[in-house]
Design a protein around this motif. Sequence first.
Motif: not given
Length: 408
Positions: A153-158
């Motif tokens: 999820x953090x990668x998707x947002x970044x």
Amino acid sequence: MADVPSDGRNPLTRLTPDELRQRTSAKWRTHPADVLPLWVAELDVPLAAPVAAALRRAIDLGDTGYPHGTGYAEALGDFAARRWGWHDFRVAHTSIVPDVMMGIVELLRLVTDPGDAVVVCSPVYPPFYAFVSHAGRQVIEAPLGADLRMDHAALDEAFRRARACGPRPAFLLCNPHNPTGVVHRRDELAAVAELAARHGLRVISDEIHAPLVLPGAHFTPYLTVPGAEDAFALTSASKAWNLAGLKAALAVAGPQAVADLHRMPEEVGHGPSHLGVLAHTTAFRAGEQWLDLLLTGLDANRTLLATLLAEHLPTVGYHRPEGTYLAWLDCTGLGVPTDEPADGPGVVTDLAGPAKMFLDRARVALSSGHVFGTGGTGFVRLNFGTSPAILTEAVTRMGRAARPSTGG
């Protein structure tokens, strides 16, 4: 060159502290002689015998001219097939670069524009911040999860944020991860490739620690996962065989990235030294027996470190690394003020919080967690690529330093 027979000894036990203090490189000269240095990524080992022999032969012949040929890439390809099952490695898809970080910068110049965003998974190797910023790109962090693995999820947002910053964003992957020692699984890397394709990011994978995967884990080259066809990887023998002072690395392109790699300026290939190319080629071609002895020693040190921490620093968190010779230690339970410098991540010699305390009170040099970016405050990185005796003395000192003073 065939592998030189080994005497079966652990390379980490071959040199005494007095011998190590004769070295003139950064690890043993940055701090005074009473300090035990467990910070920068240098190994306390002699050169592998095949590498030393190749260098001596070159010196005896006066073979100190310019690098030539594709022997380095051929040696890496053979090594990758044997160790990692990478059988479709293509020598024609490689380019020689001075070292991994300079190769990363040159690739970023090819596939991103000034002002574009580069995503990193923090906490991460400090030069990722410094080199990216100096190249005129902006860093966006995708913090690791509580388990120190990549957070989807953090990668998707970044990645979404990076795409909004400019037309040609990139993701700088650390595989295996420094400082945590996490070895990314194939499914995790495939998920990265899927996200990168969805958001339009190019992936550059730093795989300098790839030969240093410890028992219980398996290294997956990023370029072998589906969806990584337009990505790049960079590696060298410098970490596994302690060759950082002999500059030479390889950039490897996925099949859809070869045209980009061919746009790399010719002068970049003039940076590696001929002796560096010889040393790295020999390490990959003839240094596996020595490497296996090293990995056995590192595995033992990994276990020893857990025992020492439980005895001397029981409140310090230790996630057993799957690869590298780096341990990421959670010292937040020690209650040491962080007092971070204002410069932010990237300056590898900055010390704050627990690292400064351990240097001042224990005379043990560690890497300060805050320079690794978000998630690093209150942590230290410890290099356990040393002898069991030095590791034992260092952690014993650290334990004494961390105990509250009873006063007098």
